[in-house]
Design a protein around this motif. Structure first.
Motif, PDB file in Angstrom:
ATOM      1  N   ALA A  22      -2.390   8.270  -2.538  1.00 53.03           N
ATOM      2  CA  ALA A  22      -3.779   8.184  -3.005  1.00 53.03           C
ATOM      3  C   ALA A  22      -4.285   9.551  -3.448  1.00 53.03           C
ATOM      4  O   ALA A  22      -4.959   9.685  -4.480  1.00 53.03           O
ATOM      5  N   GLU A  23      -3.957  10.591  -2.688  1.00 52.59           N
ATOM      6  CA  GLU A  23      -4.374  11.944  -3.059  1.00 52.59           C
ATOM      7  C   GLU A  23      -3.735  12.385  -4.370  1.00 52.59           C
ATOM      8  O   GLU A  23      -4.385  12.998  -5.214  1.00 52.59           O
ATOM      9  N   ALA A  24      -2.451  12.066  -4.555  1.00 52.85           N
ATOM     10  CA  ALA A  24      -1.756  12.458  -5.782  1.00 52.85           C
ATOM     11  C   ALA A  24      -2.327  11.751  -7.001  1.00 52.85           C
ATOM     12  O   ALA A  24      -2.395  12.327  -8.089  1.00 52.85           O
ATOM     13  N   LEU A  25      -2.756  10.502  -6.818  1.00 48.99           N
ATOM     14  CA  LEU A  25      -3.301   9.719  -7.930  1.00 48.99           C
ATOM     15  C   LEU A  25      -4.808   9.886  -8.092  1.00 48.99           C
ATOM     16  O   LEU A  25      -5.401   9.361  -9.035  1.00 48.99           O
ATOM     17  N   ASN A  26      -5.422  10.591  -7.127  1.00 50.65           N
ATOM     18  CA  ASN A  26      -6.865  10.816  -7.143  1.00 50.65           C
ATOM     19  C   ASN A  26      -7.647   9.504  -7.103  1.00 50.65           C
ATOM     20  O   ASN A  26      -8.620   9.301  -7.841  1.00 50.65           O
ATOM     21  N   ILE A  27      -7.209   8.601  -6.237  1.00 47.45           N
ATOM     22  CA  ILE A  27      -7.930   7.352  -6.010  1.00 47.45           C
ATOM     23  C   ILE A  27      -8.072   7.151  -4.508  1.00 47.45           C
ATOM     24  O   ILE A  27      -7.431   7.833  -3.710  1.00 47.45           O
ATOM     25  N   VAL A  28      -8.924   6.200  -4.114  1.00 49.93           N
ATOM     26  CA  VAL A  28      -9.164   5.988  -2.691  1.00 49.93           C
ATOM     27  C   VAL A  28      -7.985   5.242  -2.074  1.00 49.93           C
ATOM     28  O   VAL A  28      -7.266   4.484  -2.740  1.00 49.93           O
ATOM     29  N   GLN A  29      -7.794   5.462  -0.774  1.00 58.81           N
ATOM     30  CA  GLN A  29      -6.657   4.864  -0.078  1.00 58.81           C
ATOM     31  C   GLN A  29      -6.708   3.338  -0.111  1.00 58.81           C
ATOM     32  O   GLN A  29      -5.669   2.678  -0.215  1.00 58.81           O
ATOM     33  N   SER A  30      -7.900   2.773  -0.049  1.00 60.53           N
ATOM     34  CA  SER A  30      -8.021   1.315  -0.048  1.00 60.53           C
ATOM     35  C   SER A  30      -7.509   0.708  -1.356  1.00 60.53           C
ATOM     36  O   SER A  30      -6.955  -0.395  -1.363  1.00 60.53           O
ATOM     37  N   ALA A  31      -7.682   1.433  -2.466  1.00 62.64           N
ATOM     38  CA  ALA A  31      -7.190   0.938  -3.750  1.00 62.64           C
ATOM     39  C   ALA A  31      -5.670   0.917  -3.777  1.00 62.64           C
ATOM     40  O   ALA A  31      -5.054   0.011  -4.351  1.00 62.64           O
ATOM     41  N   VAL A  32      -5.059   1.904  -3.146  1.00 62.24           N
ATOM     42  CA  VAL A  32      -3.599   1.944  -3.066  1.00 62.24           C
ATOM     43  C   VAL A  32      -3.100   0.771  -2.229  1.00 62.24           C
ATOM     44  O   VAL A  32      -2.177   0.046  -2.626  1.00 62.24           O
ATOM     45  N   SER A  33      -3.698   0.582  -1.070  1.00 57.29           N
ATOM     46  CA  SER A  33      -3.284  -0.523  -0.193  1.00 57.29           C
ATOM     47  C   SER A  33      -3.461  -1.868  -0.880  1.00 57.29           C
ATOM     48  O   SER A  33      -2.598  -2.750  -0.777  1.00 57.29           O
ATOM     49  N   ALA A  34      -4.581  -2.026  -1.600  1.00 59.88           N
ATOM     50  CA  ALA A  34      -4.850  -3.297  -2.284  1.00 59.88           C
ATOM     51  C   ALA A  34      -3.825  -3.563  -3.378  1.00 59.88           C
ATOM     52  O   ALA A  34      -3.377  -4.703  -3.568  1.00 59.88           O
ATOM     53  N   ALA A  35      -3.427  -2.524  -4.116  1.00 56.02           N
ATOM     54  CA  ALA A  35      -2.444  -2.697  -5.185  1.00 56.02           C
ATOM     55  C   ALA A  35      -1.101  -3.128  -4.628  1.00 56.02           C
ATOM     56  O   ALA A  35      -0.440  -4.032  -5.174  1.00 56.02           O
ATOM     57  N   ILE A  36      -0.666  -2.499  -3.536  1.00 58.35           N
ATOM     58  CA  ILE A  36       0.616  -2.862  -2.934  1.00 58.35           C
ATOM     59  C   ILE A  36       0.554  -4.270  -2.357  1.00 58.35           C
ATOM     60  O   ILE A  36       1.468  -5.086  -2.560  1.00 58.35           O
ATOM     61  N   GLY A  38      -1.355  -6.663  -3.301  1.00 52.60           N
ATOM     62  CA  GLY A  38      -1.423  -7.608  -4.413  1.00 52.60           C
ATOM     63  C   GLY A  38      -0.050  -7.912  -4.989  1.00 52.60           C
ATOM     64  O   GLY A  38       0.279  -9.075  -5.279  1.00 52.60           O
ATOM     65  N   LEU A  39       0.758  -6.876  -5.165  1.00 53.21           N
ATOM     66  CA  LEU A  39       2.119  -7.083  -5.664  1.00 53.21           C
ATOM     67  C   LEU A  39       2.929  -7.945  -4.698  1.00 53.21           C
ATOM     68  O   LEU A  39       3.630  -8.887  -5.112  1.00 53.21           O
ATOM     69  N   GLU A  40       2.842  -7.627  -3.412  1.00 52.67           N
ATOM     70  CA  GLU A  40       3.631  -8.359  -2.418  1.00 52.67           C
ATOM     71  C   GLU A  40       3.178  -9.808  -2.308  1.00 52.67           C
ATOM     72  O   GLU A  40       4.012 -10.724  -2.217  1.00 52.67           O
ATOM     73  N   ALA A  41       1.865 -10.033  -2.345  1.00 55.45           N
ATOM     74  CA  ALA A  41       1.352 -11.397  -2.192  1.00 55.45           C
ATOM     75  C   ALA A  41       1.679 -12.261  -3.406  1.00 55.45           C
ATOM     76  O   ALA A  41       2.097 -13.424  -3.271  1.00 55.45           O
ATOM     77  N   ARG A  42       1.519 -11.696  -4.597  1.00 55.27           N
ATOM     78  CA  ARG A  42       1.738 -12.488  -5.808  1.00 55.27           C
ATOM     79  C   ARG A  42       3.192 -12.930  -5.932  1.00 55.27           C
ATOM     80  O   ARG A  42       3.476 -14.031  -6.400  1.00 55.27           O
ATOM     81  N   HIS A  43       4.115 -12.056  -5.511  1.00 54.53           N
ATOM     82  CA  HIS A  43       5.522 -12.364  -5.714  1.00 54.53           C
ATOM     83  C   HIS A  43       6.244 -12.748  -4.417  1.00 54.53           C
ATOM     84  O   HIS A  43       7.465 -12.913  -4.406  1.00 54.53           O
ATOM     85  N   ALA A  44       5.475 -12.868  -3.342  1.00 48.57           N
ATOM     86  CA  ALA A  44       6.017 -13.315  -2.054  1.00 48.57           C
ATOM     87  C   ALA A  44       7.235 -12.504  -1.630  1.00 48.57           C
ATOM     88  O   ALA A  44       8.281 -13.051  -1.256  1.00 48.57           O
TER      89      ALA A  44
END
Length: 296
Positions: A22-36, A38-44
């Protein structure tokens, strides 16, 4: 699946840590967790093991990482094509360089590029020689700058500058006043060296081998990941070291370090570029500026 999700996944996979990604991408940690998630849930499929506070790639995650990097590399190429169509009035040039080059040789050329093409952003990342070759081969950077030869058939390698290595010790060290040192003379003393895979370490070991000395007979008291750390350790008395003349010029001038009389060959700074990937006008422009500076 979005490019942002892929960038986030790759950042987490490379760092094995959500907060650092999150620090490297300059975004909040919650956005990182949500993206991961989302990927895991969509593709099981689980991409990471959650182990205590840490995370590790699953086997599926390791397989997906290569594909994600490839997609991002293609997206970067597409962006380069559009940037070229705008006549170097926009875009991003990604460069990866080894520490010595990034800290002491490349900056003046990047400043000249920035002055000539102010609307083209430059993204410089630093790693050792092995890291730079890998990143350029994967397409995450268009240009790489390293010290010495690289065994990578997919990459074109062009000499861009010469550098000299220097054996340095603190004042009062036994090697400081010795004359005409040979490789065998070094075996009685402790050394502080850069990590394996660095161009500086590889060049020094090649010089020893050329004089008939196996590098593993040296006593390495410390192995450190940066020139600055090596300098500090040598000045503190941890041992001798071999570094670029550009790195130690200030210390030699002020007398905090002494150059021992051990002959080391010059080495070549080289530019790496993938032989088959798109060649952007921005990268060509930077290389032209480097050639003009050398000619001047």
């Amino acid at each position: 699946m979005t490019l942002d999700q892929l960038r986030i996944f790759v950042a987490v996979a490379e760092r094995q840590h959500i907060t650092r990604a999150a620090e490297a991408l300059n975004i909040v940690q919650s956005a990182v967790s949500a993206a991961i998630s989302g990927l895991e849930a969509r593709h099981a499929v689980k991409l990471f093991h959650r182990v205590g506070r840490g995370i590790e790639l699953t086997e599926a995650g390791r397989i997906f990482l290569g594909e994600a990097r490839a997609v991002l590399a293609r997206a970067e190429t597409a962006e380069l094509v559009l940037a070229d169509l705008s006549g170097l009035r926009r875009g991003t040039l990604r460069v990866h360089a080894s520490q010595t080059i990034a800290s002491h040789w490349l900056p003046r050329h990047l400043v000249a590029f920035r002055a000539a093409y102010p609307e083209v952003a430059i993204r410089l990342a630093i790693g050792n020689t092995a890291d730079v070759a890998r990143v350029v081969a994967e397409g995450a950077a268009e240009l790489g700058f390293v010290e010495g030869e690289v065994d990578a058939p997919a990459l074109a390698s062009v000499a861009v500058a010469l550098d000299r290595l220097v054996l340095v010790v603190p004042p009062g060290h036994p090697l400081a006043s010795a004359d005409a040192l040979t490789a065998a003379d070094l075996t009685a003393h402790a050394f502080v060296l850069r990590e394996a895979g660095s161009g500086t370490r590889s060049a020094f070991e090649a010089a020893l081998a050329a004089q008939g000395l196996a590098p593993d007979v040296l006593t390495v008291s410390l192995e450190l990941p940066s020139n600055e750390a090596v300098l500090a350790a040598v000045k503190a008395g941890a041992g001798a070291s071999v570094l670029s003349e550009a790195v130690v010029a200030g210390e030699l001038a002020e007398g905090s370090l002494v150059a021992a009389r051990f002959s080391l060959p010059t080495r070549t700074f080289r530019m790496l570029r993938h032989k088959e990937r798109y060649r952007s006008r921005a990268a060509d422009a930077l290389l032209d500026l480097i050639k003009q500076a050398d000619a001047g």
